[in-house]
Design an enzyme around this catalytic site. Sequence first.
Site, PDB file in Angstrom:
ATOM      1  N   ARG A 148       0.642  -1.347   0.284  1.00  0.00           N
ATOM      2  CA  ARG A 148      -0.422   0.092  -0.392  1.00  0.00           C
ATOM      3  C   ARG A 148       1.312   1.522   0.012  1.00  0.00           C
ATOM      4  O   ARG A 148       0.061   2.083  -0.668  1.00  0.00           O
ATOM      5  CB  ARG A 148      -1.069  -0.433   1.042  1.00  0.00           C
ATOM      6  CG  ARG A 148      -2.138   1.103   1.184  1.00  0.00           C
ATOM      7  CD  ARG A 148      -3.284   0.801   2.097  1.00  0.00           C
ATOM      8  NE  ARG A 148      -3.446  -0.035   3.377  1.00  0.00           N
ATOM      9  CZ  ARG A 148      -2.442   0.795   4.510  1.00  0.00           C
ATOM     10  NH1 ARG A 148      -1.720   2.016   4.251  1.00  0.00           N
ATOM     11  NH2 ARG A 148      -2.612  -0.168   5.468  1.00  0.00           N
ATOM     12  N   TYR A 180     -15.623  14.878 -16.445  1.00  0.00           N
ATOM     13  CA  TYR A 180     -16.016  13.214 -16.362  1.00  0.00           C
ATOM     14  C   TYR A 180     -16.583  13.537 -15.073  1.00  0.00           C
ATOM     15  O   TYR A 180     -16.606  13.376 -14.556  1.00  0.00           O
ATOM     16  CB  TYR A 180     -14.739  12.729 -16.199  1.00  0.00           C
ATOM     17  CG  TYR A 180     -15.308  10.929 -15.756  1.00  0.00           C
ATOM     18  CD1 TYR A 180     -15.523  10.222 -16.238  1.00  0.00           C
ATOM     19  CD2 TYR A 180     -15.037   9.917 -14.751  1.00  0.00           C
ATOM     20  CE1 TYR A 180     -16.340   8.929 -16.393  1.00  0.00           C
ATOM     21  CE2 TYR A 180     -15.283   9.055 -14.447  1.00  0.00           C
ATOM     22  CZ  TYR A 180     -16.121   8.029 -15.137  1.00  0.00           C
ATOM     23  OH  TYR A 180     -16.347   6.782 -14.554  1.00  0.00           O
ATOM     24  N   ASP A 183      -6.420  17.107 -14.986  1.00  0.00           N
ATOM     25  CA  ASP A 183      -6.942  15.592 -16.296  1.00  0.00           C
ATOM     26  C   ASP A 183      -6.406  15.358 -17.871  1.00  0.00           C
ATOM     27  O   ASP A 183      -7.282  16.585 -18.600  1.00  0.00           O
ATOM     28  CB  ASP A 183      -8.108  15.516 -15.563  1.00  0.00           C
ATOM     29  CG  ASP A 183      -8.019  14.534 -16.084  1.00  0.00           C
ATOM     30  OD1 ASP A 183      -7.466  13.877 -16.562  1.00  0.00           O
ATOM     31  OD2 ASP A 183      -9.735  13.703 -15.131  1.00  0.00           O
ATOM     32  N   LYS A 222      -7.105   3.925 -19.445  1.00  0.00           N
ATOM     33  CA  LYS A 222      -7.013   4.861 -20.543  1.00  0.00           C
ATOM     34  C   LYS A 222      -6.209   4.787 -21.555  1.00  0.00           C
ATOM     35  O   LYS A 222      -5.058   3.069 -21.974  1.00  0.00           O
ATOM     36  CB  LYS A 222      -7.613   6.371 -20.836  1.00  0.00           C
ATOM     37  CG  LYS A 222      -8.860   6.075 -20.562  1.00  0.00           C
ATOM     38  CD  LYS A 222      -9.961   5.660 -20.387  1.00  0.00           C
ATOM     39  CE  LYS A 222     -11.323   5.784 -18.990  1.00  0.00           C
ATOM     40  NZ  LYS A 222     -11.510   6.362 -18.355  1.00  0.00           N
TER      41      LYS A 222
HETATM   42  N1  LCS Z   1     -10.560  11.473 -15.117  1.00  0.00           N
HETATM   43  C1  LCS Z   1     -11.475  11.262 -16.423  1.00  0.00           C
HETATM   44  C2  LCS Z   1     -11.336  12.486 -18.026  1.00  0.00           C
HETATM   45  C3  LCS Z   1     -11.898  10.107 -17.228  1.00  0.00           C
HETATM   46  O1  LCS Z   1     -12.330  10.333 -18.751  1.00  0.00           O
HETATM   47  C4  LCS Z   1     -11.942   8.953 -16.013  1.00  0.00           C
HETATM   48  C5  LCS Z   1     -12.758   8.129 -16.533  1.00  0.00           C
HETATM   49  C6  LCS Z   1     -11.415   9.166 -14.437  1.00  0.00           C
HETATM   50  C7  LCS Z   1     -11.010  10.857 -14.508  1.00  0.00           C
HETATM   51  C8  LCS Z   1     -11.569   8.566 -13.900  1.00  0.00           C
HETATM   52  O2  LCS Z   1     -10.999   7.486 -14.697  1.00  0.00           O
HETATM   53  P1  LCS Z   1     -11.544   5.533 -13.777  1.00  0.00           P
HETATM   54  O3  LCS Z   1     -11.505   5.961 -12.379  1.00  0.00           O
HETATM   55  O4  LCS Z   1     -12.580   4.969 -14.456  1.00  0.00           O
HETATM   56  O5  LCS Z   1      -9.839   5.149 -14.255  1.00  0.00           O
HETATM   57  N2  LCS Z   1     -14.019   8.179 -17.257  1.00  0.00           N
HETATM   58  C9  LCS Z   1     -14.425   7.330 -18.901  1.00  0.00           C
HETATM   59  C10 LCS Z   1     -15.804   7.407 -19.761  1.00  0.00           C
HETATM   60  O6  LCS Z   1     -15.416   8.092 -19.368  1.00  0.00           O
HETATM   61  N3  LCS Z   1     -15.825   6.262 -19.812  1.00  0.00           N
HETATM   62  O7  LCS Z   1     -15.506   5.318 -19.275  1.00  0.00           O
HETATM   63  C11 LCS Z   1     -14.915   5.978 -17.813  1.00  0.00           C
END
Ligand code: LCS
Length: 400
Positions: A62, A115, A189, A214
């Site tokens: 952790r 998001y 971000d 992503k």
């Molecule tokens: N920031 C952005 C710009 C994102 O698009 C997402 C997830 C996150 C943070 C959060 O990331 P995660 O916890 O999912 O790894 N975006 C998503 C989307 O547009 N479609 O599904 C997830």
Amino acid sequence: MSEHDMKGQGFSTKQIHVGHFDIPGINPLATPIFQTSTFVFDDTEQGARRFTGDETGYIYTRLGNPNTTQLGEKLAALEGAEAAIAVGSGMGAVTTAMWTALRAGDHLLADDSLYGCTFSYFTHGLTRFGVEVTLVDFSNLENVKNNLRPNTKAVYFESPTNPNLKLVDISAVSNIVHAHNPECLVFVDNTFCTPCLQQPIKLGADVVIHSATKYLNGHGDVIAGMIAGSSAFISECNLFGLKDMTGAVLGPFEAFLINRGFKTLDIRMEKHCKNAMIIAEHLEKHPKVKRVLYPGLESHPQHELAKRQMQDFGGMISFELNTTREESAKFINSLRLCTLAVSLGDAETLIEHPATMTHSTYTAEELLKANIPQSLIRISVGLEDVDDIIADLEYGLSLI
Ligand code: LCS
């Protein structure tokens, strides 16, 4: 390779080599998976020294693991940051960074297109704990200037924004915020761009957030997040935000997979961008398409900023059709190669409807205010042959 050897080397070299964890005597080419929850101390004194920080070394996964260390070093080198950490999801990165930066009574100023879960965490999560939150449109810099307060401790935005592909001028916002208060942290971000297309810290921001789920991983098989920034902030994120507040730890196997994905980041981004530009131009000419949002198009209201701030225009496109909601749904449902799924940045082309999916955390009024139309359709352009993606979209359009 040592830090010294890596100095001055290019992006491709760094994405492959930085952070490799060697085991002398075995010398594996790929860093092995350190699938362990804890690390053994020589004696009680050593254990105590590790906990006080008088001796560097691993304690418990952790708090750190060679596979996550490797990712942190890699992202820091690519973003031009002093340090970075890997965490269990993009939301883990957002929450770990915010719990580290903010306290009850502080103010967070953020752009209004976020998001969906980031939006929800800011407006319904942080506010429960006494943090004041203001969301405004950062594409108008006056909104940033006019909403900074003496207690504003964090300023947060995406660029391009999810899902409406709006840009925020990273250096202009960073200058305004730091002139107001040099201590106030600017968070960007960078999920849609990756450091391959945009390096916010070099443009004046303080901290970069990623959903590594992503493009950084790129293969649709891991949920992960990353935070890059100053050594002091990242250390606080690690030893407080992550260790004590969120516990959003990334497992060694997932870290191994992301490191594997990282090695091809630039060539993948090149094809995502190339395919997306061709598709955006194709859609823009189509009589059944009302509007295409893509920073690479001259019709994008911030195309000049995109050329200045981004090295290329990314793999995300949003568009609206000249038709009813039912017909839009029929179009999406008829596609075969373009896969109906949320997430983005994968080899597969993914298509989704933000208002009812990724951004369903916004109310209808909040969507309207954030300029996220109900009719918007979002495509994450994949790495397939572009003619095949276009043929699939054309088939869907021919049915409506
Ligand atoms: N920031 C952005 C710009 C994102 O698009 C997402 C997830 C996150 C943070 C959060 O990331 P995660 O916890 O999912 O790894 N975006 C998503 C989307 O547009 N479609 O599904 C997830």
